[in-house]
Design a protein around this motif. Structure first.
Motif, PDB file in Angstrom:
ATOM      1  N   ALA A  43       0.835  -1.206   0.000  1.00  0.00           N
ATOM      2  CA  ALA A  43       0.000   0.000   0.000  1.00  0.00           C
ATOM      3  C   ALA A  43       0.870   1.257   0.000  1.00  0.00           C
ATOM      4  O   ALA A  43       0.621   2.212  -0.745  1.00  0.00           O
ATOM      5  CB  ALA A  43      -0.929   0.001   1.217  1.00  0.00           C
ATOM      6  N   LEU A  44       1.911   1.218   0.815  1.00  0.00           N
ATOM      7  CA  LEU A  44       2.829   2.360   0.878  1.00  0.00           C
ATOM      8  C   LEU A  44       3.485   2.595  -0.486  1.00  0.00           C
ATOM      9  O   LEU A  44       3.641   3.729  -0.932  1.00  0.00           O
ATOM     10  CB  LEU A  44       3.893   2.071   1.943  1.00  0.00           C
ATOM     11  CG  LEU A  44       4.316   3.232   2.820  1.00  0.00           C
ATOM     12  CD1 LEU A  44       3.111   3.842   3.513  1.00  0.00           C
ATOM     13  CD2 LEU A  44       5.359   2.772   3.833  1.00  0.00           C
ATOM     14  N   SER A  45       3.841   1.495  -1.127  1.00  0.00           N
ATOM     15  CA  SER A  45       4.443   1.569  -2.460  1.00  0.00           C
ATOM     16  C   SER A  45       3.526   2.284  -3.425  1.00  0.00           C
ATOM     17  O   SER A  45       3.965   3.142  -4.187  1.00  0.00           O
ATOM     18  CB  SER A  45       4.696   0.157  -3.001  1.00  0.00           C
ATOM     19  OG  SER A  45       6.017  -0.190  -2.812  1.00  0.00           O
ATOM     20  N   LEU A  67       9.900  -1.417   4.899  1.00  0.00           N
ATOM     21  CA  LEU A  67      10.775  -0.695   3.964  1.00  0.00           C
ATOM     22  C   LEU A  67      11.354  -1.658   2.928  1.00  0.00           C
ATOM     23  O   LEU A  67      11.396  -1.353   1.724  1.00  0.00           O
ATOM     24  CB  LEU A  67      11.906   0.006   4.723  1.00  0.00           C
ATOM     25  CG  LEU A  67      12.900   0.764   3.823  1.00  0.00           C
ATOM     26  CD1 LEU A  67      12.195   1.893   3.094  1.00  0.00           C
ATOM     27  CD2 LEU A  67      14.076   1.309   4.625  1.00  0.00           C
ATOM     28  N   ILE A  68      11.775  -2.831   3.391  1.00  0.00           N
ATOM     29  CA  ILE A  68      12.317  -3.829   2.457  1.00  0.00           C
ATOM     30  C   ILE A  68      11.262  -4.204   1.416  1.00  0.00           C
ATOM     31  O   ILE A  68      11.542  -4.273   0.215  1.00  0.00           O
ATOM     32  CB  ILE A  68      12.803  -5.078   3.234  1.00  0.00           C
ATOM     33  CG1 ILE A  68      14.045  -4.715   4.067  1.00  0.00           C
ATOM     34  CG2 ILE A  68      13.127  -6.227   2.284  1.00  0.00           C
ATOM     35  CD1 ILE A  68      14.422  -5.750   5.105  1.00  0.00           C
ATOM     36  N   ILE A 113      11.221  -3.371  -2.941  1.00  0.00           N
ATOM     37  CA  ILE A 113      11.105  -4.362  -4.009  1.00  0.00           C
ATOM     38  C   ILE A 113       9.814  -4.179  -4.811  1.00  0.00           C
ATOM     39  O   ILE A 113       9.738  -4.559  -5.973  1.00  0.00           O
ATOM     40  CB  ILE A 113      11.223  -5.789  -3.414  1.00  0.00           C
ATOM     41  CG1 ILE A 113      11.526  -6.818  -4.513  1.00  0.00           C
ATOM     42  CG2 ILE A 113       9.994  -6.207  -2.666  1.00  0.00           C
ATOM     43  CD1 ILE A 113      11.858  -8.181  -3.937  1.00  0.00           C
ATOM     44  N   THR A 114       8.784  -3.557  -4.214  1.00  0.00           N
ATOM     45  CA  THR A 114       7.489  -3.497  -4.909  1.00  0.00           C
ATOM     46  C   THR A 114       7.253  -2.231  -5.708  1.00  0.00           C
ATOM     47  O   THR A 114       6.438  -2.224  -6.617  1.00  0.00           O
ATOM     48  CB  THR A 114       6.307  -3.606  -3.923  1.00  0.00           C
ATOM     49  OG1 THR A 114       6.508  -2.665  -2.878  1.00  0.00           O
ATOM     50  CG2 THR A 114       6.188  -4.994  -3.365  1.00  0.00           C
ATOM     51  N   ARG A 160      -0.103  -6.271 -10.351  1.00  0.00           N
ATOM     52  CA  ARG A 160      -0.078  -7.743 -10.304  1.00  0.00           C
ATOM     53  C   ARG A 160       1.339  -8.258 -10.089  1.00  0.00           C
ATOM     54  O   ARG A 160       1.551  -9.208  -9.339  1.00  0.00           O
ATOM     55  CB  ARG A 160      -0.664  -8.323 -11.599  1.00  0.00           C
ATOM     56  CG  ARG A 160      -2.162  -8.543 -11.523  1.00  0.00           C
ATOM     57  CD  ARG A 160      -2.614  -9.521 -12.574  1.00  0.00           C
ATOM     58  NE  ARG A 160      -2.520  -8.945 -13.907  1.00  0.00           N
ATOM     59  CZ  ARG A 160      -3.499  -8.203 -14.445  1.00  0.00           C
ATOM     60  NH1 ARG A 160      -4.601  -7.978 -13.781  1.00  0.00           N
ATOM     61  NH2 ARG A 160      -3.375  -7.706 -15.640  1.00  0.00           N
ATOM     62  N   VAL A 161       2.295  -7.629 -10.781  1.00  0.00           N
ATOM     63  CA  VAL A 161       3.696  -8.020 -10.578  1.00  0.00           C
ATOM     64  C   VAL A 161       4.108  -7.702  -9.158  1.00  0.00           C
ATOM     65  O   VAL A 161       4.747  -8.502  -8.466  1.00  0.00           O
ATOM     66  CB  VAL A 161       4.602  -7.273 -11.584  1.00  0.00           C
ATOM     67  CG1 VAL A 161       6.072  -7.561 -11.300  1.00  0.00           C
ATOM     68  CG2 VAL A 161       4.256  -7.648 -13.009  1.00  0.00           C
ATOM     69  N   SER A 162       3.687  -6.525  -8.707  1.00  0.00           N
ATOM     70  CA  SER A 162       4.137  -6.013  -7.420  1.00  0.00           C
ATOM     71  C   SER A 162       3.619  -6.819  -6.231  1.00  0.00           C
ATOM     72  O   SER A 162       4.341  -6.999  -5.252  1.00  0.00           O
ATOM     73  CB  SER A 162       3.679  -4.566  -7.267  1.00  0.00           C
ATOM     74  OG  SER A 162       4.793  -3.744  -7.234  1.00  0.00           O
ATOM     75  N   ILE A 163       2.387  -7.280  -6.308  1.00  0.00           N
ATOM     76  CA  ILE A 163       1.805  -7.934  -5.137  1.00  0.00           C
ATOM     77  C   ILE A 163       2.552  -9.234  -4.826  1.00  0.00           C
ATOM     78  O   ILE A 163       2.768  -9.573  -3.665  1.00  0.00           O
ATOM     79  CB  ILE A 163       0.277  -8.176  -5.320  1.00  0.00           C
ATOM     80  CG1 ILE A 163      -0.376  -8.599  -3.997  1.00  0.00           C
ATOM     81  CG2 ILE A 163      -0.020  -9.245  -6.348  1.00  0.00           C
ATOM     82  CD1 ILE A 163      -0.644  -7.454  -3.079  1.00  0.00           C
ATOM     83  N   THR A 164       2.992  -9.949  -5.869  1.00  0.00           N
ATOM     84  CA  THR A 164       3.762 -11.170  -5.597  1.00  0.00           C
ATOM     85  C   THR A 164       5.136 -10.807  -5.056  1.00  0.00           C
ATOM     86  O   THR A 164       5.679 -11.498  -4.198  1.00  0.00           O
ATOM     87  CB  THR A 164       3.906 -12.025  -6.867  1.00  0.00           C
ATOM     88  OG1 THR A 164       4.349 -11.195  -7.918  1.00  0.00           O
ATOM     89  CG2 THR A 164       2.594 -12.658  -7.262  1.00  0.00           C
TER      90      THR A 164
END
Lengths: 260, 263
Positions: free
Chosen positions: B77-79, B132-133, B137-138, B189-193
């Motif tokens: 969500a922050l991303s 943060l990690i 990545i997302t 979709r890419v990000s959630i995984t």
């Protein structure tokens, strides 16, 4: 209807444009002189890439010509005007909005909201183009012809005095295209506007317009300005008239043998 | 010229292709383990994984799942909250995009696994460092997809806006962002995984709960079937999250889906 009103409404004086600012870069269009009268229907025909769309963008104020001047009612065009409606090549509808939201989009986009009265006006326009039953549908549920009718209705929303049409029917099949031409004439005769109509269909130009500007290949210049003296109202029978064939042949000759 | 209608059996085969494949895979796995008598600590059989799954209390699963989801979803969500405004700014200002794009690429190409221990040292072993990690990545796929979508807005739509002399924020808000929605959802979709991966990586480095921690802890006690159970649970959750992005898109922006949705 053509030149009985002598006052020039849209006026182009030795207009030219080059996209590349270098002095020896090629011109897209060159030396265009044209006066369009109020409520006149002028078509522009010419081969692909002759700068027809450039011309339209200069009248709309989206593009400022590098040479010469375009003016509307003696005022130079320096930015897009409120009294100009544009119909784009492909209907250019917004796929995330319903038919009704699409037609009201100019108001929503320009002012941020619209009133109940505007909605009524939108409904009237939808009725005029025969889409009143589709107001809650999405654009991709409409046929190509219906989409372009919506595009025209949207351009009419702000009740513009000048209607600029950039090859509006080129994405349609031949039958729909012919029909749309007659519908456009009906709309125009009911509420006259000054129309600049870009097309590469010669017969479409002859059928619809009062005058036709024939342009040469790049750099686009004026080859001829032809008065279409076929009486209105024009119908599907107009195509069979001798004068119609004569005019289309004349224009075809200009385009295929420009240097002769 | 319609293609010949498929037989009932063939139709079902197409419909359940992935399920059938999965079942075959499990059966063959089970057979190999039983017939070759593979020891449980090397490759546990599917049946032992299932029994390991049920030997762990439900409430323990929920605690670990909750911890992982908390980190993954808050990070995700922050991303979104950072990436979308950033993308808008980068589309509107070429200078900003020229300045920031290389930085983003550098962040993206630095392996998060390598940075994670440093982040833990700097921010401590609590949720903030794990979040943060996950963010690191997302957020790149979201920025890229949103930027691409907004920049790909057809010139004619922009001309429509210009011809109306609308303020620029409305061009962004009413044209560019809606146009970018399908792109943004591809990024999401890419990000959630990746969010799940981020959370698990963070738990590997420092955590007292979470599915990643559970897997690592099970392996170190040689409870391999239990580790596998955790792994499959995690994969299932990942799949569910991936699917829910699609459901959210279908629910909020049905127009943005391709006419015939393939997955």
């Amino acid at each position: 209807m053509s030149s009985n009103n002598s006052k020039a409404y849209v006026s182009m004086k030795s207009v030219g444009h080059r996209y590349d600012p270098l002095p020896d870069a090629p011109m897209a269009v060159q030396n265009i002189d044209l006066d369009i009268h109020r409520h006149e229907f002028v078509a522009v025909v010419g081969p692909s890439g002759c700068g027809k769309s450039t011309l339209l963008r200069m009248v709309s104020g989206l593009l400022i010509p590098s040479h010469g001047e375009v003016s509307v009612f003696n005022l130079p065009v320096t930015e897009p005007r409120d009294d100009v409606g544009i119909v784009f090549q492909k209907a250019n509808l917004l796929p995330w909005l319903t038919v009704q939201q699409n037609i009201l989009f100019p108001l929503k986009h320009k002012y941020g909201n619209y009133s109940k009265k505007d909605e009524q006006r939108a409904d009237e326009l939808l009725k005029m183009v025969g889409l009143e039953q589709f107001s809650n549908k999405m654009p991709d549920q409409l046929s190509g012809g219906m989409q372009q009718r919506l595009g025209i209705a949207r351009a009419l929303l702000l009740n513009p005095d000048i209607l600029l049409m950039d090859e509006p029917f080129s994405a349609l099949d031949a039958l729909t295209r012919e029909q749309m031409g007659f519908e456009l004439l009906k709309i125009w005769e009911a509420a006259p506007k000054t129309v600049l109509f870009i097309t590469h269909s010669i017969s479409e130009a002859v059928l619809l317009s009062d005058r036709i500007l024939v342009m040469s290949e790049r750099p686009g210049t004026v080859l001829d300005l032809i008065e279409v003296d076929i009486p209105r109202p024009r119908t599907s029978d107009t195509i069979n008239e001798a004068r119609f064939t004569q005019l289309t042949n004349l224009i075809r000759g200009h385009i295929y043998e420009p240097q002769a | 010229m319609n293609p010949k209608p498929k037989s009932w059996l063939k139709q079902q085969c197409y419909r359940f292709a992935s399920v059938i494949f999965f079942i075959c895979f499990i059966v063959i796995w089970e057979l190999i383990c039983r017939l070759a008598e593979v020891p449980n600590y090397i490759l546990p059989s599917p049946s032992s994984i299932v029994s390991a799954f049920f030997s762990v209390e439900f409430s323990r699963w929920m605690t670990h799942l909750g911890a992982t989801l908390r980190v993954a979803l808050i990070g995700f969500a922050l991303s979104i909250l950072i990436a979308i405004p950033l993308a808008i700014c980068m589309v509107r200002s070429e200078l900003l995009s020229r300045t920031l794009y290389p930085v983003l690429v550098v962040i993206q190409s630095t392996p998060v696994v390598a940075v994670a221990p440093l982040i833990i040292v700097i921010l401590g072993t609590d949720d903030p460092s794990r979040i943060l990690i996950t963010c690191l990545i997302t957020f790149f796929p979201i920025v890229v997809s949103a930027t691409t979508g907004m920049l790909e807005t057809p010139e004619e739509m922009i001309e429509l806006s210009k011809s109306l002399r609308a303020p620029q924020y409305r061009e962004t808000w009413q044209i560019r962002i809606p146009y970018a929605i399908p792109h943004i959802f591809t990024g999401l979709r890419v990000s959630i995984t990746l969010a799940i991966i981020g959370a698990v990586v963070a738990e590997f480095v420092a955590a007292e709960e979470g599915l990643g921690y559970f897997i690592q802890f099970s392996t170190s006690y040689f409870k391999i079937p239990q580790a596998f159970a955790g792994l499959f649970f995690l994969a299932g959750i990942s799949l569910l999250l991936f699917k829910s992005i699609h459901w959210i898109q279908a629910w909020l922006f049905p127009w943005s889906l391709p006419k015939k949705s393939k997955y």
